[in-house]
Write an enzyme that holds these catalytic residues in place. Structure first.
Site, PDB file in Angstrom:
ATOM      1  N   LYS A  90      33.728  34.591  24.822  1.00 10.75           N
ATOM      2  CA  LYS A  90      33.200  36.175  25.534  1.00 10.75           C
ATOM      3  C   LYS A  90      33.886  37.208  24.571  1.00 10.75           C
ATOM      4  O   LYS A  90      35.133  37.131  23.878  1.00 10.75           O
ATOM      5  CB  LYS A  90      33.710  36.701  26.826  1.00 10.75           C
ATOM      6  CG  LYS A  90      33.192  38.175  26.550  1.00 10.75           C
ATOM      7  CD  LYS A  90      33.062  38.301  28.437  1.00 10.75           C
ATOM      8  CE  LYS A  90      32.899  40.236  28.981  1.00 10.75           C
ATOM      9  NZ  LYS A  90      32.741  40.351  30.573  1.00 10.75           N
ATOM     10  N   SER A 149      29.285  41.948  32.737  1.00  9.84           N
ATOM     11  CA  SER A 149      29.100  41.936  31.662  1.00  9.84           C
ATOM     12  C   SER A 149      29.170  40.782  30.565  1.00  9.84           C
ATOM     13  O   SER A 149      29.197  41.532  29.294  1.00  9.84           O
ATOM     14  CB  SER A 149      30.424  43.294  31.413  1.00  9.84           C
ATOM     15  OG  SER A 149      31.720  42.237  31.600  1.00  9.84           O
ATOM     16  N   SER A 167      31.244  40.245  36.390  1.00  7.99           N
ATOM     17  CA  SER A 167      30.700  40.092  35.325  1.00  7.99           C
ATOM     18  C   SER A 167      30.550  38.323  35.023  1.00  7.99           C
ATOM     19  O   SER A 167      30.237  38.240  34.157  1.00  7.99           O
ATOM     20  CB  SER A 167      31.836  41.001  34.370  1.00  7.99           C
ATOM     21  OG  SER A 167      31.587  42.377  34.276  1.00  7.99           O
TER      22      SER A 167
HETATM   23  N1  GLN Z   1      29.589  45.588  36.425  1.00  7.08           N
HETATM   24  C1  GLN Z   1      30.973  46.540  36.827  1.00  7.08           C
HETATM   25  C2  GLN Z   1      31.525  47.253  35.968  1.00  7.08           C
HETATM   26  O1  GLN Z   1      30.274  47.892  35.409  1.00  7.08           O
HETATM   27  C3  GLN Z   1      31.986  44.983  36.734  1.00  7.08           C
HETATM   28  C4  GLN Z   1      32.403  44.420  35.186  1.00  7.08           C
HETATM   29  C5  GLN Z   1      33.059  43.563  34.919  1.00  7.08           C
HETATM   30  O2  GLN Z   1      32.834  42.604  35.905  1.00  7.08           O
HETATM   31  N2  GLN Z   1      33.604  43.775  33.893  1.00  7.08           N
HETATM   32  O3  GLN Z   1      32.571  47.464  35.883  1.00  7.08           O
END
Ligand code: GLN
Length: 484
Positions: free
Chosen positions: A77, A152, A176
């Site tokens: 990532k 994400s 995420s």
């Molecule tokens: N979707 C969540 C957010 O937007 C979690 C994102 C994540 O785990 N990095 O913050």
């Protein structure tokens, strides 16, 4: 096809010299060349560098060296520092920044013999649930190109599901890893806070972030967790807990283990197909000899609100360093203040700006006590709910997401709807516990994967993986591949 192998399948064939690391890496690169124009899981990758690493691995294999990931192509990532590779966090603000060092997890992957290749797409600075917030364009879901892969870490999930790599790394602040793993049909593990060093992970919300693997099965997840885990003096929140051989816990025997079913999680917004798949999974666990106990996590309703106060507060502080002075892109101004504001105005996307503004607000004098301090207290209540439940159960079972993958564009104008797609994953980060998502079925039309979430005690990854593995091995879901 070599790119379809799991880590355990590939390492067995590499050890017996049936296949070479070069051929396996070439197979992944060929798959990237074949599908990634449509899928866009990768922001960038360097085939020559990947092949050079593979050739070095083949020389070590020929010399009789054994390492847990020797010759295994693993993609990363775009939030983790890999020496001499671009690091953008899917944002424009880092410009042409090249990382001068390796994150601890990357050092560990390299020491274990992995071929570290590619920068995987994500929501900018890991803020999002669909990978639509990337400055580098959308990633698609390999099961249905009109749908999002989750986020994400959408690129990390899509790349594994589409067999562009053998496994990948992502980060999980509120879901995420688990949410995109569920929506793409792979296994995604968020380790306990402190299990894996965060050194070299660009921070979003430091008290919630953890790095973890995306894999094609649970065994690979156990293998990777063993490689990634351990105390790191460069991350003071990493914990000196011994690192077991996690693959040893995959016995298939889960008789007598107790699984909690939180009554607050079977909520109204849950899609009927998700509920049916989770109900069937619960039945399967009972058949396998686990005991199901209804539990209560009474502060569940406050999790999303609490998360969006704490995560944005920490993000507003962490992202202050992107100021156009020290690194990354710069838009000049007449004075430093103008330079900062022009750089940040041009460099950050709308969701990141929204989070910084929200985070600055909840930390500002006059509001700090009402929002941030309050959220910290509620966070403790949420953690206590889990610790209390774990006095009676070995793990907790829930859906990973309320629905299957949604259409690209469907929620991008409605941040609240987007935030609610993490309703089942967020509490785990607030509580600092571990969680895994494993495939548990498909919707019918269109055919999209669904995920089952198992949550475990702090440093309870062994029971978590044991349960996930027993379930996986008695169901067909993880063997299915998207037609891409
Ligand atoms: N979707 C969540 C957010 O937007 C979690 C994102 C994540 O785990 N990095 O913050």
């Amino acid at each position: 096809m070599l790119n379809q192998f799991t880590i355990s399948e590939l390492t067995a064939r590499l050890a017996s010299r049936e296949v070479s690391a070069r051929d396996a890496t070439q197979a992944c690169l060929d798959q990237v060349a074949r599908v990634d124009g449509r899928l866009h899981a990768f922001i960038s990758h360097n085939p020559a560098d990947a092949l050079a690493q593979a050739e070095a691995a083949d020389r070590e294999i020929a010399a009789g060296v054994t390492k847990p990931l020797l010759g295994v192509p693993i993609a990363i990532k775009d939030v983790l520092a890999v020496k001499n590779q671009p690091l953008n966090c899917a944002s424009k603000i880092l410009g042409d920044f090249i990382s001068p060092y390796d994150a601890t997890v990357i050092e560990k992957l390299k020491a274990a013999g992995a071929i570290v290749f590619g920068r995987l797409n994500m929501d900018e600075f890991a803020m999002g649930s669909s990978t639509e917030n990337s400055a580098f364009g959308l990633t698609r879901n390999p099961w249905d190109m009109t749908c999002i892969p989750g986020g994400s870490s959408g690129g990390s999930a899509a790349a594994v599901a589409a067999d562009e790599c053998i496994a990948s790394l992502g980060s999980d602040t509120g879901g995420s890893i688990r949410q995109p793993a569920a929506l793409c049909g792979c296994v995604g593990l968020k380790p306990t806070y402190g299990r894996v060093s965060r050194y070299g992970l660009v921070a979003f919300a430091s008290s919630l972030d953890q790095i973890g693997p995306f894999t094609k099965d649970v065994r690979d997840s156990a293998t990777l967790l063993g490689v990634l885990s351990g105390l790191d003096p460069r991350d003071s929140t990493s914990v000196p807990q011994p690192v077991p051989d996690y693959t040893k816990s995959l016995t298939g025997d889960i008789r007598g283990l107790k699984l909690g079913l939180p009554k607050e999680y079977m909520i109204g917004g849950l899609a009927p197909e998700v509920k049916a798949a989770v109900d069937a999974a619960v039945k399967k666990f009972q058949e396998l000899g686990a005991e199901i106990v209804e539990i209560s996590l009474p502060h569940t309703d406050y999790a999303v609100a609490t998360y969006y106060i704490i995560a944005t507060a920490e993000a507003s502080a962490n992202l202050a360093r992107f100021d156009g002075i020290r690194y990354g892109a710069r838009v000049d101004g007449a004075d430093p203040i103008e330079l900062y504001s022009r750089t940040r105005g041009a460099g950050f996307g709308p969701e990141v700006k929204r989070r910084i503004i929200l985070g600055t607000y909840v930390l500002s004098s006059g509001y700090h006590d009402a929002y941030y301090l309050h959220a910290q207290k509620v966070r403790t209540l949420i953690r206590n709910d889990f610790l209390k439940a774990f006095e009676h159960v070995d793990a907790i079972v829930t859906p990973t997401t309320p629905t299957a993958a949604f259409k690209a564009g469907e929620k991008s104008d409605d941040p609240l709807q987007m935030y609610l797609s993490d309703i089942f994953t967020i509490s785990c980060n607030l509580a600092g516990i571990c969680g895994v998502s494993v495939p548990c079925g498909f919707t019918q039309n269109p055919r999209l994967p669904l995920g089952l979430q198992l949550l475990g005690k702090p440093f309870g990854e062994e029971s978590l993986l044991r349960l996930a593995h027993a379930y996986e091995q008695s169901t067909p879901w993880h063997k299915e591949k998207p037609a891409i």
